[in-house]
Design an enzyme around this catalytic site. Structure first.
Site, PDB file in Angstrom:
ATOM      1  N   ASP A 203       0.856  -1.194   0.000  1.00  0.00           N
ATOM      2  CA  ASP A 203       0.000   0.000   0.000  1.00  0.00           C
ATOM      3  C   ASP A 203       0.894   1.247   0.000  1.00  0.00           C
ATOM      4  OD1 ASP A 203      -2.101   1.702   0.172  1.00  0.00           O
ATOM      5  OD2 ASP A 203      -2.829   1.008   2.122  1.00  0.00           O
ATOM      6  N   LYS A 205       0.937   3.933  -2.023  1.00  0.00           N
ATOM      7  CA  LYS A 205       0.315   5.220  -2.401  1.00  0.00           C
ATOM      8  C   LYS A 205       1.300   6.139  -3.108  1.00  0.00           C
ATOM      9  CE  LYS A 205      -3.426   5.023   0.997  1.00  0.00           C
ATOM     10  NZ  LYS A 205      -3.009   3.997   1.963  1.00  0.00           N
ATOM     11  N   ASP A 208       4.556  10.490  -6.921  1.00  0.00           N
ATOM     12  CA  ASP A 208       5.603  11.363  -7.456  1.00  0.00           C
ATOM     13  C   ASP A 208       5.650  11.345  -8.994  1.00  0.00           C
ATOM     14  OD1 ASP A 208       7.917  13.025  -7.420  1.00  0.00           O
ATOM     15  OD2 ASP A 208       8.492  12.124  -5.507  1.00  0.00           O
TER      16      ASP A 208
HETATM   17  O1  S5P Z   1      -9.175   5.295   2.018  1.00  0.00           O
HETATM   18  C1  S5P Z   1      -8.418   4.487   2.495  1.00  0.00           C
HETATM   19  C2  S5P Z   1      -7.451   3.840   1.729  1.00  0.00           C
HETATM   20  C3  S5P Z   1      -6.649   2.874   2.321  1.00  0.00           C
HETATM   21  S1  S5P Z   1      -5.575   2.018   1.318  1.00  0.00           S
HETATM   22  N1  S5P Z   1      -8.538   4.148   3.797  1.00  0.00           N
HETATM   23  C4  S5P Z   1      -7.749   3.212   4.404  1.00  0.00           C
HETATM   24  O2  S5P Z   1      -7.936   2.951   5.583  1.00  0.00           O
HETATM   25  N2  S5P Z   1      -6.772   2.562   3.654  1.00  0.00           N
HETATM   26  C5  S5P Z   1      -5.895   1.539   4.251  1.00  0.00           C
HETATM   27  O3  S5P Z   1      -6.699   0.454   4.666  1.00  0.00           O
HETATM   28  C6  S5P Z   1      -5.122   2.011   5.476  1.00  0.00           C
HETATM   29  O4  S5P Z   1      -3.850   2.500   5.081  1.00  0.00           O
HETATM   30  C7  S5P Z   1      -5.023   0.741   6.292  1.00  0.00           C
HETATM   31  O5  S5P Z   1      -3.889   0.001   5.897  1.00  0.00           O
HETATM   32  C8  S5P Z   1      -6.260  -0.059   5.913  1.00  0.00           C
HETATM   33  C9  S5P Z   1      -7.406   0.051   6.892  1.00  0.00           C
HETATM   34  O6  S5P Z   1      -7.097  -0.571   8.089  1.00  0.00           O
HETATM   35  P1  S5P Z   1      -8.148  -0.702   9.284  1.00  0.00           P
HETATM   36  O7  S5P Z   1      -7.324  -1.237  10.418  1.00  0.00           O
HETATM   37  O8  S5P Z   1      -8.686   0.651   9.592  1.00  0.00           O
HETATM   38  O9  S5P Z   1      -9.196  -1.680   8.834  1.00  0.00           O
END
Ligand code: S5P
Length: 337
Positions: A203, A205, A208
């Site tokens: 992940d 993201k 750049d």
């Molecule tokens: O909009 C987003 C996009 C991502 S990739 N919201 C998020 O929470 N994430 C990712 O999803 C975040 O970086 C984390 O790794 C995961 C959510 O984790 P949780 O523990 O809140 O379920």
């Protein structure tokens, strides 16, 4: 790919499909050995004389490097089975460039590790898309485990229990406490992904310019199938990655790049698998994955959790609800119901 010669019907249909992608030409050049059977098939079927180049490194030295008859004005296609770094194709170009008029290069499979512009039938991105689709339907699982624990051992322990249920394991490699871990985490993760048949997502993201993202991606490409990228990057940036998931919207703030993301994905179909999004977008060619999912609707810090039953996209991404529970396997089964 070398075994293609054992499947004549498949070789024929691949040859015909590849031929359809080619511009007008006079002669065809196979790069030994992988490119020869397919070049010979096209040569015989479509009545285009064949030539082939010898391998310089194999000691042919000053001898003739091109076999077959050709004229300087002949429009020539170079054919190989696979392109990885592009080394052998570059060498063939070198040998041919002053001898014929090279009009195109085509391969069956493009591993997408080279900047050389080639026509191809399939690429790494297609394989990732195909595998994701198959894993989802074989396991009947729309679950992506977000393994955001700092202790690598804890991730491995949980994956041993839940690996068989999930389609993808997503990590943030830069959050892991790898310095104090005695084993090779990536090696272990890959082993688990093979044994339990799931894909790996970093992940990252990316955000750049292409020049930098290319360097950043090189560091992770050997072990990650999928990688996230922000929707405000340029198409050139996207062209440096494979298995891309464009962040269309975030779970913690209210923004949406729907139109941008779709246009971006459409412009780079060979680099993108789908979107990280709160709602379904597109026509189904690209997959939609949704984070911010739990067993019930709630808020935690800036994270907005939706009830998994309310999510109608292709995959749910779940982290804390799984790894903070006392019995991750039980919780995973609940999400799959
Ligand atoms: O909009 C987003 C996009 C991502 S990739 N919201 C998020 O929470 N994430 C990712 O999803 C975040 O970086 C984390 O790794 C995961 C959510 O984790 P949780 O523990 O809140 O379920």
């Amino acid at each position: 790919m070398k075994n293609l010669i054992s499947y004549p019907k498949l070789l024929k249909s691949i040859g015909d499909e590849l031929y359809k992608k080619l511009p007008d030409f006079d002669i065809i050049c196979g790069v030994p050995y992988g490119g020869l059977p397919i070049a010979l098939y096209i040569s015989v079927t479509y009545n285009k004389p064949l030539i082939f180049v010898r391998d310089k490194k194999k000691g042919y030295g000053m001898q003739k490097l091109i076999e077959g008859e050709y004229k300087k004005e002949d429009r020539c296609i170079i054919i190989d089975d696979v392109i990885t770094t592009g080394g052998s194709i570059k060498e063939a170009h070198e040998i041919l460039k002053d001898e014929v008029n090279i009009v195109d290069t085509a391969v069956i499979f493009n591993r997408q590790e080279s900047d050389i512009d080639v026509k191809f039938l399939y690429c790494r991105n297609d394989v990732i898309r195909y595998r994701l689709k198959n894993i989802k339907s074989d396991k009947n699982s729309n679950l992506i485990f977000s393994a955001d624990l700092e202790d690598p051992q804890k991730i491995i322990d949980i994956l041993e229990k839940i690996g068989k249920y999930i389609s993808v394991c997503k990590i943030h490699i830069d959050t892991l406490d790898l310095d104090n871990y005695e084993n090779n985490f990536i090696e272990e993760l890959i082993k688990l992904s093979v044994n339990h048949n799931f894909l790996i997502m970093e992940d990252r993201k990316f955000s750049d310019i292409s020049y930098i993202v290319e360097k950043q991606y090189k560091k992770i490409k050997s072990w990650t199938d999928l990688v996230t990228v922000h929707s405000f990057v340029s198409p050139e940036t996207l062209s440096k990655i494979t298995g891309g998931l464009i962040i269309e919207s975030m779970s913690n703030i209210d923004y949406s790049f729907g139109k941008n993301s779709l246009e971006l994905a459409e412009s780079k179909k060979d680099n993108v698998i789908g979107f990280i999004t709160q709602k379904r977008i597109g026509t189904g060619f690209f997959v939609c994955m949704t984070p911010g999912v739990s067993l019930e609707e709630k808020k935690e810090g800036d994270q907005n959790y939706r009830n998994y039953k309310e999510v109608d996209t292709d995959f749910i991404i779940v982290g804390r609800a799984i790894y903070n529970s006392v019995d991750p396997e039980e919780i995973v089964k609940k999400f799959l119901n």
